[in-house]
Enzyme design. Structure first.
Site, PDB file in Angstrom:
ATOM      1  N   GLY A   1     -78.476 -59.711  33.097  1.00  0.00           N
ATOM      2  CA  GLY A   1     -79.142 -58.237  33.341  1.00  0.00           C
ATOM      3  C   GLY A   1     -79.052 -57.559  32.029  1.00  0.00           C
ATOM      4  N   LEU A   2     -80.355 -57.644  31.191  1.00  0.00           N
ATOM      5  CA  LEU A   2     -80.544 -56.879  30.036  1.00  0.00           C
ATOM      6  C   LEU A   2     -81.665 -55.744  30.290  1.00  0.00           C
TER       7      LEU A   2
ATOM      8  N   PRO B   1     -85.530 -50.743  34.346  1.00  0.00           N
ATOM      9  CA  PRO B   1     -87.046 -50.228  34.633  1.00  0.00           C
ATOM     10  C   PRO B   1     -87.612 -49.407  33.287  1.00  0.00           C
TER      11      PRO B   1
ATOM     12  N   LEU C   1     -80.347 -64.580  23.740  1.00  0.00           N
ATOM     13  CA  LEU C   1     -81.937 -64.904  23.723  1.00  0.00           C
ATOM     14  C   LEU C   1     -82.293 -65.893  22.778  1.00  0.00           C
TER      15      LEU C   1
ATOM     16  N   ARG D   1     -84.839 -68.661  24.201  1.00  0.00           N
ATOM     17  CA  ARG D   1     -86.228 -68.725  23.631  1.00  0.00           C
ATOM     18  C   ARG D   1     -86.326 -70.016  23.013  1.00  0.00           C
TER      19      ARG D   1
ATOM     20  N   ARG E   1    -113.793 -87.788  37.839  1.00  0.00           N
ATOM     21  CA  ARG E   1    -114.877 -87.128  38.365  1.00  0.00           C
ATOM     22  C   ARG E   1    -116.228 -87.381  37.686  1.00  0.00           C
TER      23      ARG E   1
ATOM     24  N   GLN F   1    -119.580 -84.443  25.328  1.00  0.00           N
ATOM     25  CA  GLN F   1    -118.735 -83.861  24.418  1.00  0.00           C
ATOM     26  C   GLN F   1    -118.226 -82.713  24.560  1.00  0.00           C
TER      27      GLN F   1
ATOM     28  N   GLU G   1     -88.418 -62.731  27.692  1.00  0.00           N
ATOM     29  CA  GLU G   1     -87.459 -63.321  26.618  1.00  0.00           C
ATOM     30  C   GLU G   1     -88.154 -62.673  25.197  1.00  0.00           C
TER      31      GLU G   1
HETATM   32  P1  TGC Z   1     -81.890 -54.670  15.574  1.00  0.00           P
HETATM   33  O1  TGC Z   1     -81.324 -53.009  15.013  1.00  0.00           O
HETATM   34  O2  TGC Z   1     -82.656 -55.341  15.064  1.00  0.00           O
HETATM   35  O3  TGC Z   1     -80.534 -55.358  15.957  1.00  0.00           O
HETATM   36  C1  TGC Z   1     -79.477 -55.104  16.625  1.00  0.00           C
HETATM   37  C2  TGC Z   1     -78.068 -55.734  16.453  1.00  0.00           C
HETATM   38  O4  TGC Z   1     -78.639 -57.048  16.731  1.00  0.00           O
HETATM   39  C3  TGC Z   1     -78.871 -58.112  15.686  1.00  0.00           C
HETATM   40  N1  TGC Z   1     -79.823 -58.913  16.200  1.00  0.00           N
HETATM   41  C4  TGC Z   1     -79.717 -60.084  16.435  1.00  0.00           C
HETATM   42  N2  TGC Z   1     -78.719 -61.032  16.567  1.00  0.00           N
HETATM   43  C5  TGC Z   1     -78.705 -62.118  17.103  1.00  0.00           C
HETATM   44  N3  TGC Z   1     -79.879 -62.829  17.390  1.00  0.00           N
HETATM   45  C6  TGC Z   1     -81.120 -62.157  17.337  1.00  0.00           C
HETATM   46  N4  TGC Z   1     -82.184 -62.629  17.671  1.00  0.00           N
HETATM   47  C7  TGC Z   1     -81.089 -60.885  16.799  1.00  0.00           C
HETATM   48  N5  TGC Z   1     -81.775 -59.714  16.635  1.00  0.00           N
HETATM   49  C8  TGC Z   1     -81.281 -58.755  16.068  1.00  0.00           C
HETATM   50  C9  TGC Z   1     -79.001 -57.280  14.436  1.00  0.00           C
HETATM   51  O5  TGC Z   1     -78.573 -57.787  13.401  1.00  0.00           O
HETATM   52  C10 TGC Z   1     -78.105 -56.086  14.850  1.00  0.00           C
HETATM   53  O6  TGC Z   1     -76.719 -56.576  14.645  1.00  0.00           O
HETATM   54  P2  TGC Z   1     -75.880 -55.404  14.082  1.00  0.00           P
HETATM   55  O7  TGC Z   1     -74.647 -56.194  13.690  1.00  0.00           O
HETATM   56  O8  TGC Z   1     -76.318 -54.793  12.801  1.00  0.00           O
HETATM   57  O9  TGC Z   1     -75.631 -54.350  15.189  1.00  0.00           O
HETATM   58  O10 TGC Z   1     -82.343 -54.154  17.238  1.00  0.00           O
HETATM   59  P3  TGC Z   1     -83.516 -53.235  17.696  1.00  0.00           P
HETATM   60  O11 TGC Z   1     -83.001 -52.252  18.792  1.00  0.00           O
HETATM   61  O12 TGC Z   1     -84.301 -52.657  16.694  1.00  0.00           O
HETATM   62  O13 TGC Z   1     -84.282 -54.324  18.339  1.00  0.00           O
HETATM   63  C11 TGC Z   1     -85.049 -55.650  17.953  1.00  0.00           C
HETATM   64  C12 TGC Z   1     -85.889 -56.241  19.015  1.00  0.00           C
HETATM   65  C13 TGC Z   1     -87.025 -55.341  19.651  1.00  0.00           C
HETATM   66  C14 TGC Z   1     -86.485 -57.387  18.229  1.00  0.00           C
HETATM   67  C15 TGC Z   1     -85.063 -56.751  20.230  1.00  0.00           C
HETATM   68  O14 TGC Z   1     -84.551 -55.631  20.739  1.00  0.00           O
HETATM   69  C16 TGC Z   1     -85.830 -57.552  21.150  1.00  0.00           C
HETATM   70  O15 TGC Z   1     -85.741 -58.921  20.902  1.00  0.00           O
HETATM   71  N6  TGC Z   1     -86.514 -56.881  22.132  1.00  0.00           N
HETATM   72  C17 TGC Z   1     -87.126 -57.956  23.216  1.00  0.00           C
HETATM   73  C18 TGC Z   1     -86.157 -57.693  24.590  1.00  0.00           C
HETATM   74  C19 TGC Z   1     -85.885 -59.142  25.125  1.00  0.00           C
HETATM   75  O16 TGC Z   1     -86.342 -60.046  24.530  1.00  0.00           O
HETATM   76  N7  TGC Z   1     -85.678 -59.055  26.527  1.00  0.00           N
HETATM   77  C20 TGC Z   1     -85.257 -60.447  27.028  1.00  0.00           C
HETATM   78  C21 TGC Z   1     -84.678 -60.083  28.467  1.00  0.00           C
HETATM   79  S1  TGC Z   1     -84.092 -61.482  29.065  1.00  0.00           S
HETATM   80  C22 TGC Z   1     -85.088 -62.357  29.667  1.00  0.00           C
HETATM   81  O17 TGC Z   1     -86.346 -61.852  29.506  1.00  0.00           O
HETATM   82  C23 TGC Z   1     -84.982 -63.303  30.532  1.00  0.00           C
HETATM   83  S2  TGC Z   1     -86.160 -64.197  31.181  1.00  0.00           S
HETATM   84  C24 TGC Z   1     -85.343 -65.891  31.581  1.00  0.00           C
HETATM   85  C25 TGC Z   1     -85.968 -66.719  32.239  1.00  0.00           C
HETATM   86  O18 TGC Z   1     -86.379 -66.393  33.496  1.00  0.00           O
HETATM   87  O19 TGC Z   1     -86.364 -67.967  31.762  1.00  0.00           O
HETATM   88  P1  FAD Z   2     -92.660 -53.138  27.638  1.00  0.00           P
HETATM   89  O1  FAD Z   2     -91.437 -53.389  26.963  1.00  0.00           O
HETATM   90  O2  FAD Z   2     -92.887 -51.878  28.658  1.00  0.00           O
HETATM   91  O3  FAD Z   2     -94.099 -53.713  26.986  1.00  0.00           O
HETATM   92  C1  FAD Z   2     -95.163 -53.335  27.505  1.00  0.00           C
HETATM   93  C2  FAD Z   2     -96.145 -53.887  26.352  1.00  0.00           C
HETATM   94  O4  FAD Z   2     -95.861 -53.107  25.375  1.00  0.00           O
HETATM   95  C3  FAD Z   2     -95.985 -55.306  25.946  1.00  0.00           C
HETATM   96  O5  FAD Z   2     -97.129 -55.742  25.781  1.00  0.00           O
HETATM   97  C4  FAD Z   2     -95.195 -55.201  24.494  1.00  0.00           C
HETATM   98  O6  FAD Z   2     -95.424 -56.259  23.968  1.00  0.00           O
HETATM   99  C5  FAD Z   2     -95.696 -53.733  24.210  1.00  0.00           C
HETATM  100  N1  FAD Z   2     -94.771 -53.207  23.024  1.00  0.00           N
HETATM  101  C6  FAD Z   2     -93.687 -52.783  23.845  1.00  0.00           C
HETATM  102  N2  FAD Z   2     -93.146 -52.418  22.324  1.00  0.00           N
HETATM  103  C7  FAD Z   2     -94.004 -52.270  21.367  1.00  0.00           C
HETATM  104  C8  FAD Z   2     -94.019 -52.349  19.860  1.00  0.00           C
HETATM  105  N3  FAD Z   2     -92.848 -51.943  19.446  1.00  0.00           N
HETATM  106  N4  FAD Z   2     -95.198 -52.501  19.108  1.00  0.00           N
HETATM  107  C9  FAD Z   2     -96.240 -53.033  19.518  1.00  0.00           C
HETATM  108  N5  FAD Z   2     -96.201 -53.411  21.110  1.00  0.00           N
HETATM  109  C10 FAD Z   2     -94.925 -53.158  21.941  1.00  0.00           C
HETATM  110  N6  FAD Z   2     -85.146 -59.662  31.968  1.00  0.00           N
HETATM  111  C11 FAD Z   2     -83.820 -59.898  31.848  1.00  0.00           C
HETATM  112  O7  FAD Z   2     -82.998 -58.944  31.551  1.00  0.00           O
HETATM  113  N7  FAD Z   2     -83.173 -60.822  32.609  1.00  0.00           N
HETATM  114  C12 FAD Z   2     -84.103 -61.801  33.375  1.00  0.00           C
HETATM  115  O8  FAD Z   2     -83.664 -62.691  33.730  1.00  0.00           O
HETATM  116  C13 FAD Z   2     -85.531 -61.515  33.321  1.00  0.00           C
HETATM  117  N8  FAD Z   2     -86.495 -62.289  33.939  1.00  0.00           N
HETATM  118  C14 FAD Z   2     -87.675 -61.924  34.152  1.00  0.00           C
HETATM  119  C15 FAD Z   2     -88.408 -62.680  35.025  1.00  0.00           C
HETATM  120  C16 FAD Z   2     -89.761 -62.370  34.909  1.00  0.00           C
HETATM  121  C17 FAD Z   2     -90.628 -63.096  36.043  1.00  0.00           C
HETATM  122  C18 FAD Z   2     -90.276 -61.118  34.278  1.00  0.00           C
HETATM  123  C19 FAD Z   2     -91.853 -60.904  34.303  1.00  0.00           C
HETATM  124  C20 FAD Z   2     -89.817 -60.681  33.357  1.00  0.00           C
HETATM  125  C21 FAD Z   2     -88.113 -60.837  33.302  1.00  0.00           C
HETATM  126  N9  FAD Z   2     -87.372 -60.010  32.397  1.00  0.00           N
HETATM  127  C22 FAD Z   2     -86.042 -60.186  32.511  1.00  0.00           C
HETATM  128  C23 FAD Z   2     -87.707 -58.982  31.708  1.00  0.00           C
HETATM  129  C24 FAD Z   2     -88.744 -59.442  30.496  1.00  0.00           C
HETATM  130  O9  FAD Z   2     -87.793 -59.586  29.676  1.00  0.00           O
HETATM  131  C25 FAD Z   2     -89.501 -58.012  30.042  1.00  0.00           C
HETATM  132  O10 FAD Z   2     -90.243 -57.842  31.045  1.00  0.00           O
HETATM  133  C26 FAD Z   2     -89.885 -58.102  28.647  1.00  0.00           C
HETATM  134  O11 FAD Z   2     -88.906 -57.898  27.743  1.00  0.00           O
HETATM  135  C27 FAD Z   2     -90.956 -57.046  28.557  1.00  0.00           C
HETATM  136  O12 FAD Z   2     -90.404 -55.793  28.993  1.00  0.00           O
HETATM  137  P2  FAD Z   2     -91.437 -54.645  29.924  1.00  0.00           P
HETATM  138  O13 FAD Z   2     -91.931 -55.592  30.917  1.00  0.00           O
HETATM  139  O14 FAD Z   2     -90.525 -53.753  29.991  1.00  0.00           O
HETATM  140  O15 FAD Z   2     -92.685 -54.420  28.954  1.00  0.00           O
END
Ligand code: TGC
Ligand code: FAD
Length: 405
Positions: A150-151, A154, A260, A264, A289, A300, A384
């Protein structure tokens, strides 16, 4: 679905999955015998246990929970983690190959394994106490327990730093309040690794167990994507969590972001699997087909589509194999992982769309896996870290300028 129906489903679809993987540049030669053996045995397991039932489960929007034990048995949960905790003790390339084989059949099945291995077991292994590792890892590795991560909230998806889920101190417990949204596995999870702000406003990880009072996991309905994967919320209403369930090894957003990286990376392999399945389906269809008295594969325009697909798959295979080497050497950077996730998922989505066209009207039916892959990949390109977020992570690496500030 009743067991008798399930048996029938297996019986009627047995042996129908004829997948053959493309390997135009002989990337297999870069793999060890052990890596190939594991990849092939996972492929066989998937063909026997998942392929016959997956379309029906996706159509019904049901999670085939019964597969979780089998996924544990084949080592799909935390294969890259050490064997002393019941995990696979394998390298990152093997982990990637397993994700490829699972997503070759369905992104939702790979999702279940990614979350369990990289987002639940990995943080417990990396940041947990010895007691936590002993308690949770073997049960998660075997598939006895299912976990969720849980990261996302809403109001905080791409920007998890803004999270409002938080906990306060209560002696030897903490009191957790808030809600997480879009959580894979949540409706079925036994444990959840939850990221929340501590009383100082810093992000920390907690292990929340099903049954803790005030903890609920409502299902998210009406998805058109990842229909065979269960998605839901994690809701915390004054949940008392023992302090011994806090992950002691990390404070700050780098905790969840480190997990992540691993997930990823797995997706970058998984997306190749989905792309290969679409390509292989379209290639075979193009030879079977006939229109205008010839196989459509003789035209082509269709050959161009297939050639471009194979080119993109081959590029992704080489790229991702190299990333596996970097992961094993501990040298892969987050930006390199972003490049691979972003490239490969877009590549797979494009190939799904092109393959769908090659199949004409048949491409929209559940007779073939393509439309299911295409719809699944619409989630994979968003979760992700969205496609755009990964571009901005790369942009920051190139320019040194942070577009998020
Ligand atoms: P920022 O200030 O850049 O960083 C905060 C702290 O984190 C460190 N850091 C990392 N460390 C390890 N690996 C990475 N990839 C890292 N990226 C940053 C950074 O060095 C810093 O450390 P410290 O010691 O200085 O505190 O953070 P920010 O708030 O500006 O955010 C950066 C951003 C936008 C890239 C990040 O928040 C991000 O990646 N956002 C996307 C969120 C996301 O990916 N959510 C995924 C939710 S889980 C999911 O979707 C599961 S689906 C799974 C499935 O069903 O398969
Ligand atoms: P938003 O953050 O609201 O983004 C909406 C749009 O705005 C996107 O196109 C985005 O690229 C764009 N955007 C946002 N910020 C910027 C910026 N700075 N510059 C330019 N464009 C920007 N999360 C978990 O924690 N655990 C899970 O297990 C998990 N499983 C999931 C399973 C499914 C099926 C789905 C759909 C999602 C899951 N997620 C999970 C959540 C997922 O990680 C988020 O949906 C994703 O990180 C995007 O967040 P959001 O949907 O709130 O979109």
């Amino acid at each position: 679905m009743s067991i008798s129906n399930l048996d029938e489903l297996y019986e009627s679809n047995r042996g129908k999955d004829k997948f053959i993987s493309p390997d135009f540049y002989g990337v297999d030669d870069l793999l060890s015998d052990e890596q190939k053996l594991i990849r092939d045995s996972v492929r066989d397991w998937v063909k026997k246990n998942v392929s016959p039932i997956i379309e029906q489960y996706a159509q019904m929007s049901e999670f085939p929970r019964f597969l979780v034990k089998g996924l544990g048995e084949i080592g799909a949960f935390g294969p890259q983690l050490p064997s002393e905790y019941g995990c696979g003790g394998m390298d990152y390339t093997t982990y990637g190959l397993i994700m490829q084989e699972l997503e070759r059949c369905d992104s939702g099945i790979r999702s279940t394994a990614s979350v369990q291995g990289s987002l639940v077991m990995y943080p417990i292994y990396k940041f947990g106490s010895e007691e936590q590792k002993q308690k949770y890892l073997p049960k998660l590795a075997s598939g006895e327990w299912l976990g969720s991560f849980g990261l996302t909230e809403p109001d905080h998806g791409s920007n998890p730093a803004g999270m409002t889920t938080s906990f306060t101190d209560d002696g030897d417990h903490v009191i957790l309040n808030g809600a997480k949204m879009w959580i894979s596995n949540s409706p079925y999870c036994d444990v959840a690794v939850v990221w929340a702000k501590n009383p100082e406003g810093k992000v920390q990880g907690l292990i929340v167990e099903r049954g803790m009072q005030g903890f609920t996991t409502p299902t998210t309905h009406n998805k058109w994507s990842l229909r065979a994967s269960a998605t839901g919320e994690l809701v915390f209403d004054y949940v008392r969590v023992p302090k011994s369930n806090i992950l002691p090894g990390v404070i700050g957003l780098k905790g969840p972001l480190t997990c992540l990286n691993s997930a990823r990376y797995g997706i970058s392999w998984g997306a190749i699997g989905a792309a290969m399945d679409c390509y292989d389906t379209a290639r075979r269809y193009s030879l079977e087909r006939h229109q205008f008295g010839k196989p459509i594969g003789s035209f082509q325009l269709q050959q161009k589509k297939l050639s471009e697909m194979l080119t993109e798959i081959t590029k992704a295979q080489v790229l991702t194999w190299r990333l596996g080497q970097l992961m094993d050497a501990g040298k892969a950077t987050p930006a390199q992982i972003s490049l691979a996730k972003r490239n490969n998922v877009e590549m797979a989505l494009n190939i799904a769309r092109e393959s769908r066209q090659i199949l004409g009207g048949m491409g929209i039916t559940g007779e073939y896996p393509i439309m299911r892959h295409m719809m699944n990949l619409e989630s994979v390109i968003t979760y992700e870290g969205t496609h755009d977020i990964h571009l901005l992570i790369l942009g920051m690496e190139i320019t040194g300028i942070n577009a998020f500030e």
